[in-house]
Design a protein around this motif. Structure first.
Motif, PDB file in Angstrom:
ATOM      1  N   SER A 158       0.885  -1.170  -0.097  1.00  0.00           N
ATOM      2  CA  SER A 158       0.006   0.072   0.125  1.00  0.00           C
ATOM      3  C   SER A 158       0.860   1.027  -0.134  1.00  0.00           C
ATOM      4  CB  SER A 158      -0.995  -0.032   1.122  1.00  0.00           C
ATOM      5  OG  SER A 158      -0.331   0.220   2.186  1.00  0.00           O
ATOM      6  N   VAL A 166       1.557   1.691  -3.546  1.00  0.00           N
ATOM      7  CA  VAL A 166       0.574   2.236  -4.332  1.00  0.00           C
ATOM      8  C   VAL A 166       0.494   3.691  -3.911  1.00  0.00           C
ATOM      9  CG1 VAL A 166      -1.722   2.087  -4.763  1.00  0.00           C
ATOM     10  CG2 VAL A 166      -0.515   0.279  -4.456  1.00  0.00           C
ATOM     11  N   ARG A 185       0.632   6.874  -6.575  1.00  0.00           N
ATOM     12  CA  ARG A 185      -0.557   7.755  -6.703  1.00  0.00           C
ATOM     13  C   ARG A 185       0.069   9.035  -6.838  1.00  0.00           C
ATOM     14  NH1 ARG A 185      -4.473   4.436  -3.033  1.00  0.00           N
ATOM     15  NH2 ARG A 185      -5.482   3.001  -4.394  1.00  0.00           N
ATOM     16  N   GLU A 244      -2.264   3.275 -14.842  1.00  0.00           N
ATOM     17  CA  GLU A 244      -2.906   3.766 -13.682  1.00  0.00           C
ATOM     18  C   GLU A 244      -1.908   3.572 -12.331  1.00  0.00           C
ATOM     19  OE1 GLU A 244      -6.044   5.124 -13.018  1.00  0.00           O
ATOM     20  OE2 GLU A 244      -5.944   5.205 -15.111  1.00  0.00           O
ATOM     21  N   THR A 250      -1.926   2.049  -9.719  1.00  0.00           N
ATOM     22  CA  THR A 250      -1.874   0.772  -8.741  1.00  0.00           C
ATOM     23  C   THR A 250      -0.756  -0.204  -9.338  1.00  0.00           C
ATOM     24  OG1 THR A 250      -3.597  -0.074 -10.394  1.00  0.00           O
ATOM     25  CG2 THR A 250      -4.352   0.966  -8.293  1.00  0.00           C
ATOM     26  N   ARG A 251      -0.058   0.149 -10.451  1.00  0.00           N
ATOM     27  CA  ARG A 251       0.739  -0.795 -10.968  1.00  0.00           C
ATOM     28  C   ARG A 251       2.025  -0.356 -10.369  1.00  0.00           C
ATOM     29  NH1 ARG A 251       0.999  -1.650 -17.275  1.00  0.00           N
ATOM     30  NH2 ARG A 251       2.587  -3.159 -16.345  1.00  0.00           N
TER      31      ARG A 251
END
Length: 157
Positions: free
Chosen positions: A22, A25, A29, A46, A48-49
């Protein structure tokens, strides 16, 4: 009761992995927002990768991306940006070949700050793009001067 505590201990490594994942991520972000907000970068995936992919695409060149020479320039810029940033210690930054173009790939680790990495990429992008613009303008000026010069002037140079 002892069985429950054992299960909790076994679950902790998974929680640690989830926390680490997380964190990645979250950093992706942050990087995604920086890329999306900057006029000279293009979002490619995105957040999240992991790793995160994007590319330097100067706003001034975006509308001419259908021209082969502009595509080649953008690829060269991305390669040189990464080369220069890596030379300054940003080892998490690499190039990758996406279908039809060169992209920047970043695998942010927990000890890196996305803002610092991104700012280094943006600075090198501006510097290299400015250098290419100046070189291109000088070549254009040189060619136009040669076209308007007399044969003696050209042969004398």
């Amino acid at each position: 009761e002892k069985d429950v505590s054992r299960k909790q201990k076994v679950a902790r490594p998974d929680n640690g992995f989830e926390e680490m994942n997380s964190g990645v991520v979250r950093m992706n972000r942050c990087l995604h927002e920086l890329v999306g907000d900057h006029p000279d970068f293009e979002v490619l995936c995105e957040p999240t990768r992991a790793p995160y992919y994007f590319r330097y695409l100067p706003n001034a060149l975006a509308e001419r991306l259908d021209q082969l020479e502009v595509q080649q320039l953008v690829d060269r810029l991305n390669e040189e940006i990464v080369e220069n940033v890596q030379g300054r210690g940003f080892k998490s930054v690499m190039t990758t070949n996406a279908p039809g173009f060169v992209a920047i790939q970043i695998s942010i680790s927990s000890n890196e700050i996305p803002h610092t990495t991104f700012e280094a990429l943006a600075r090198w992008g501006r510097l290299l793009h400015t250098t290419y613009q100046s070189t291109s303008e000088m070549e254009t000026d040189l060619c136009s001067n040669e076209l308007h010069s007399s044969p003696t002037e050209v042969s004398a140079t």
